[in-house]
Scaffold this motif. Sequence first.
Motif, PDB file in Angstrom:
ATOM      1  N   ALA A  23       0.885  -1.103   0.064  1.00 46.18           N
ATOM      2  CA  ALA A  23      -0.095   0.117  -0.033  1.00 46.18           C
ATOM      3  C   ALA A  23       0.833   1.244  -0.093  1.00 46.18           C
ATOM      4  CB  ALA A  23      -1.179   0.063   1.271  1.00 46.18           C
ATOM      5  N   PHE A  24       1.969   1.271   0.824  1.00 42.99           N
ATOM      6  CA  PHE A  24       2.776   2.419   0.582  1.00 42.99           C
ATOM      7  C   PHE A  24       3.313   2.634  -0.736  1.00 42.99           C
ATOM      8  CE2 PHE A  24       4.103   1.980   5.689  1.00 42.99           C
ATOM      9  CZ  PHE A  24       3.072   2.432   5.906  1.00 42.99           C
ATOM     10  N   ALA A  25       3.734   1.504  -1.352  1.00 40.73           N
ATOM     11  CA  ALA A  25       4.737   1.481  -2.618  1.00 40.73           C
ATOM     12  C   ALA A  25       3.669   2.126  -3.633  1.00 40.73           C
ATOM     13  CB  ALA A  25       4.974   0.121  -3.087  1.00 40.73           C
ATOM     14  N   LYS A  26       2.153   1.894  -3.667  1.00 38.64           N
ATOM     15  CA  LYS A  26       1.305   2.229  -4.610  1.00 38.64           C
ATOM     16  C   LYS A  26       1.104   3.745  -4.424  1.00 38.64           C
ATOM     17  CE  LYS A  26      -3.259   0.848  -6.334  1.00 38.64           C
ATOM     18  NZ  LYS A  26      -4.506   0.047  -5.892  1.00 38.64           N
ATOM     19  N   ALA A  27       0.887   4.285  -3.119  1.00 33.93           N
ATOM     20  CA  ALA A  27       0.627   5.544  -2.635  1.00 33.93           C
ATOM     21  C   ALA A  27       1.712   6.475  -2.944  1.00 33.93           C
ATOM     22  CB  ALA A  27       0.427   5.552  -1.253  1.00 33.93           C
ATOM     23  N   THR A  28       3.227   6.070  -2.761  1.00 36.17           N
ATOM     24  CA  THR A  28       4.100   6.756  -3.045  1.00 36.17           C
ATOM     25  C   THR A  28       4.693   6.767  -4.567  1.00 36.17           C
ATOM     26  OG1 THR A  28       5.660   5.323  -2.167  1.00 36.17           O
ATOM     27  CG2 THR A  28       4.917   7.013  -0.719  1.00 36.17           C
ATOM     28  N   GLY A  29       4.127   5.749  -5.287  1.00 38.43           N
ATOM     29  CA  GLY A  29       4.628   5.710  -6.609  1.00 38.43           C
ATOM     30  C   GLY A  29       5.892   4.822  -6.617  1.00 38.43           C
ATOM     31  N   GLN A  30       6.377   4.036  -5.878  1.00 41.40           N
ATOM     32  CA  GLN A  30       7.640   3.327  -5.753  1.00 41.40           C
ATOM     33  C   GLN A  30       7.362   1.936  -6.264  1.00 41.40           C
ATOM     34  OE1 GLN A  30      10.943   4.440  -3.877  1.00 41.40           O
ATOM     35  NE2 GLN A  30       9.706   6.323  -4.329  1.00 41.40           N
ATOM     36  N   ASP A  31       8.562   1.735  -7.223  1.00 35.66           N
ATOM     37  CA  ASP A  31       8.106   0.282  -7.963  1.00 35.66           C
ATOM     38  C   ASP A  31       8.759  -0.724  -7.212  1.00 35.66           C
ATOM     39  OD1 ASP A  31       7.867  -1.631  -9.770  1.00 35.66           O
ATOM     40  OD2 ASP A  31       9.443  -0.828 -11.240  1.00 35.66           O
ATOM     41  N   GLY A  56      17.570  -9.018  -3.520  1.00 35.74           N
ATOM     42  CA  GLY A  56      16.851  -8.572  -2.261  1.00 35.74           C
ATOM     43  C   GLY A  56      17.706  -6.961  -2.010  1.00 35.74           C
ATOM     44  N   LYS A  57      16.715  -6.224  -1.721  1.00 38.44           N
ATOM     45  CA  LYS A  57      17.107  -4.770  -1.265  1.00 38.44           C
ATOM     46  C   LYS A  57      17.218  -4.520   0.118  1.00 38.44           C
ATOM     47  CE  LYS A  57      17.710  -2.392  -5.780  1.00 38.44           C
ATOM     48  NZ  LYS A  57      18.813  -3.151  -6.349  1.00 38.44           N
ATOM     49  N   GLY A  58      16.187  -4.972   0.700  1.00 38.90           N
ATOM     50  CA  GLY A  58      15.979  -4.942   2.034  1.00 38.90           C
ATOM     51  C   GLY A  58      15.032  -5.752   2.721  1.00 38.90           C
ATOM     52  N   TRP A 254      14.560   2.567   3.402  1.00 39.09           N
ATOM     53  CA  TRP A 254      15.017   2.073   2.175  1.00 39.09           C
ATOM     54  C   TRP A 254      14.729   3.169   0.957  1.00 39.09           C
ATOM     55  CZ3 TRP A 254      10.850  -2.170   3.679  1.00 39.09           C
ATOM     56  CH2 TRP A 254      11.537  -3.061   4.739  1.00 39.09           C
ATOM     57  N   ARG A 255      13.783   3.627   1.013  1.00 41.34           N
ATOM     58  CA  ARG A 255      13.277   4.534  -0.250  1.00 41.34           C
ATOM     59  C   ARG A 255      13.570   6.008  -0.249  1.00 41.34           C
ATOM     60  NH1 ARG A 255      13.205   0.348  -3.860  1.00 41.34           N
ATOM     61  NH2 ARG A 255      12.167   1.932  -5.334  1.00 41.34           N
ATOM     62  N   GLY A 256      13.759   6.472   0.925  1.00 42.49           N
ATOM     63  CA  GLY A 256      14.085   7.975   1.170  1.00 42.49           C
ATOM     64  C   GLY A 256      12.783   8.788   1.124  1.00 42.49           C
ATOM     65  N   VAL A 257      11.738   7.784   1.150  1.00 39.47           N
ATOM     66  CA  VAL A 257       9.935   8.621   1.147  1.00 39.47           C
ATOM     67  C   VAL A 257       9.534   8.134   2.097  1.00 39.47           C
ATOM     68  CG1 VAL A 257       8.286   8.654  -0.602  1.00 39.47           C
ATOM     69  CG2 VAL A 257      10.277   7.997  -1.570  1.00 39.47           C
ATOM     70  N   ARG A 258       8.750   9.236   2.733  1.00 35.67           N
ATOM     71  CA  ARG A 258       8.003   8.959   4.019  1.00 35.67           C
ATOM     72  C   ARG A 258       6.497   8.722   3.740  1.00 35.67           C
ATOM     73  NH1 ARG A 258       9.134   8.542   9.099  1.00 35.67           N
ATOM     74  NH2 ARG A 258      11.025   9.856   8.925  1.00 35.67           N
TER      75      ARG A 258
END
Length: 274
Positions: A23-31, A56-58, A254-258
């Motif tokens: 859900a976080f990925a969808k909301a922030t546009g992270q792939d 794996g990244k994290g 991980w992504r630098g986006v909150r």
Amino acid sequence: MSDLYCVFGNPIAHSRSPAIHSAFAKATGQDLIYEARLAAVDGFPLAVSEFVAAGGKGANVTVPFKEEAFRLATRLSERAARAGAVNTLAFDGAEIFGDNTDGAGLLRDITNNLGFPLLGKRILLLGAGGASRGVIAPLLAEKPASLFIANRSADKATALAQAFADMAPLDAGGFAETAGKSFDLVINATSASLSGDSLPLLPGIFAPGGLAYDMMYGKGETPFLLLAREQGAARCADGLGMLVEQAAEAFFVWRGVRPSTGVVLADLRAKLTA
Ligand code: NDP
């Protein structure tokens, strides 16, 4: 190709982390793709190296691997070093970075979501296991008036208080030693509910306006919160908010986006009570 993340645990089938991070990925546009991975109780390092080899990244880490993740990390954040446990790993070449977002998640839930500032408050922390250890430094950073750690095995509470004595003077002991004291915030960081046991909370433990916070969550009110209400707690909250907030903090690492947490928390709450 999407970046790959996961949560390691045993058991892991019931983890809500994949739903939260998706859900976080969808909301922030992270792939990214986030999955649950069962690691054998004696196979955590192998599971991590296989995951890293697969790109794996994290990863998040849950029961029973947080202390093993702490030992596996080649670099630690200050808060993970202080907690002695890791719930968030980030992989970069040969480096395994270990962080601990549980304390930040608890703080954000209590102070932001519940609007309960801790400055000058009297806090009672029940339990002296990994979860308790991870939240002590973040709680003390809010400058409460006092922090008392109570545990079934009193010696563990005392050892924990000594480990953080450089930050502030802490009180510690068994549950009986809270007699005659009252607190503005009582946090249950024990796993007593898992065995169906109720905690020996003493009468008068909640100050007027006091908040009872259970790190556990589930359908309906937890056994600790039911007891707290009987003992006069003015407000009660379970740990679902902490779960979502620690995840948001890991996502940020991980992504630098909150990501915003309100909608995800409301969705999870609705699913839990349905
Ligand atoms: P640990 O196993 O490390 O510690 C368990 C603690 O609970 C110990 O202090 C233990 O006391 C105490 N305890 C266990 N059974 C009883 C009982 N019957 N009566 C009194 N005390 C008891 O667990 P963790 O610290 O890792 O986790 C604690 C809880 O916090 C778990 O329920 C976990 O699910 C929850 N949690 C929630 C999170 C969230 O995001 N909402 C995040 C992290 C944890 P003793 O030392 O005497 O054995």
